[in-house]
Write a protein that holds these residues in place. Structure first.
Motif: not given
Length: 336
Positions: A267, A271, A275, A284, A320
């Motif tokens: 990510i 962002d 999120i 994304n 992530t």
């Protein structure tokens, strides 16, 4: 005070004009100037005293209303508790305000009733749609082929969206639908993996689950949903390589951490702060048309209700890591 004087400018103007005419009349009647001056001074003092007394009365009146308003949780009920007024004009505006307030409350009640009916319909529809989906899954399980395997995968995705819709419909009052008890993290994760087995296999997911034998106090159904959203997000945003999901739990000074990490596309750093915002999909999501921006939003909302801290670390191209921290007050350590 300035505003009050401006409001009374007509009254002040009439008094000034009257004083001028009376002074002129008294001068024409040869009344001594000193007597005329004293009359004007007394008049001005009385007028000034009237303004001060009236201003202080209205100020006390306004402060009393403001105090009542501050003490009210539902501000729109102020018209139901005001039982006094200062003038006919106050009575008129108070009457208008009550009419408008009643119309607003009627409108709000109607809107709430319609929303409740729609919410109940959605919840009922979701429960009804699960039955034919369960039948489709049973048929596919008993007639395994390449086609039925693909149907099972899509059925799993549909179930995920249905669960999202159900929790979103209940998101306004989810606290009415939870049961806190001791649950084993490994059991929760296993249930989620079994439910999404075909979906994970089709996407070539490699699961590494280590040391998840911690027990926490939480709502089992809510935690299943949270873990499912995190895992589905990992699959949705996987890279071209084989998706590796690493799941583990560790004890820290603050409590127990459940860590779910992947080797997906990652990510953007810009962002991450947004999120968990409702409907936010980031870069994304703009590339993936199936993104709704609701999964992590609902995860955050449920975590807040459960007093669980959720955080995300990510790096583009590296993957992530999502961490769920179950606070020490909510934890029972698993006994051997």
């Amino acid at each position: 005070m300035i505003g009050y004087l401006k409001e009374s400018k007509e009254f002040i103007f009439i008094n000034i004009v009257t004083m001028v005419f009376i002074s002129a009349f008294l001068v024409s009647e040869d009344l001594p100037i000193i007597d005329i001056f004293l009359i004007i001074v007394v008049w001005i003092c009385l007028l000034f005293g009237f303004f001060i007394i009236n201003y202080l009365k209205r100020q006390r009146y306004h402060k009393k209303i403001e105090k009542m308003l501050d003490e009210l949780d539902k501000k729109y009920l102020i018209t139901d508790i005001i039982e006094f007024s200062q003038s006919m004009e106050d009575d008129f505006y108070y009457h208008i305000m009550r009419i408008c307030n009643k119309a607003m409350l009627d409108e709000i009640y109607q809107e709430k009733r319609e929303r409740l009916e729609y919410k109940e319909y959605i919840e009922q529809w979701i429960h009804d749609i699960k039955n034919p989906l369960a039948t489709v899954k049973l048929i596919c399980d008993n007639n395994r082929s390449e086609a039925t395997t693909k149907i099972l995968i899509e059925t799993s995705r549909i179930n995920n969206y249905i669960e999202q819709a159900l929790y979103y419909a209940r998101s306004a009052n989810v606290e009415k639908d939870y049961l806190i008890r001791e649950v084993l993290l490994s059991e929760i994760i296993s249930k989620v993996l079994v439910k999404n087995k075909q979906f994970l296999i089709e996407n070539g997911t490699h699961i590494l689950m280590n040391d998840c034998n911690n027990s926490v106090l939480t709502d089992e159904k809510w935690l299943e949903f949270i873990v499912m959203q995190i895992i589905n997000n990992a699959v949705q945003y996987k890279s071209n390589d084989i998706l590796e999901l690493k799941i583990c739990s560790i004890e820290s000074n603050n409590g127990v951490k459940l860590i779910i990490s992947d080797n997906g596309i990652g990510i953007l750093e810009s962002d991450i702060p947004r999120i968990f915002d409702k409907g936010y999909t980031g870069r994304n999501g703009r590339k993936n048309n199936s993104s709704t921006g609701l999964g992590l939003y609902l995860c955050k909302k449920l975590c807040d209700k459960l007093s669980v801290d959720i955080s995300i670390e990510s790096e583009i191209g590296r993957g992530t890591k999502v961490t769920l921290l179950f606070q020490r007050g909510n934890i029972l350590r698993m006994q051997a």
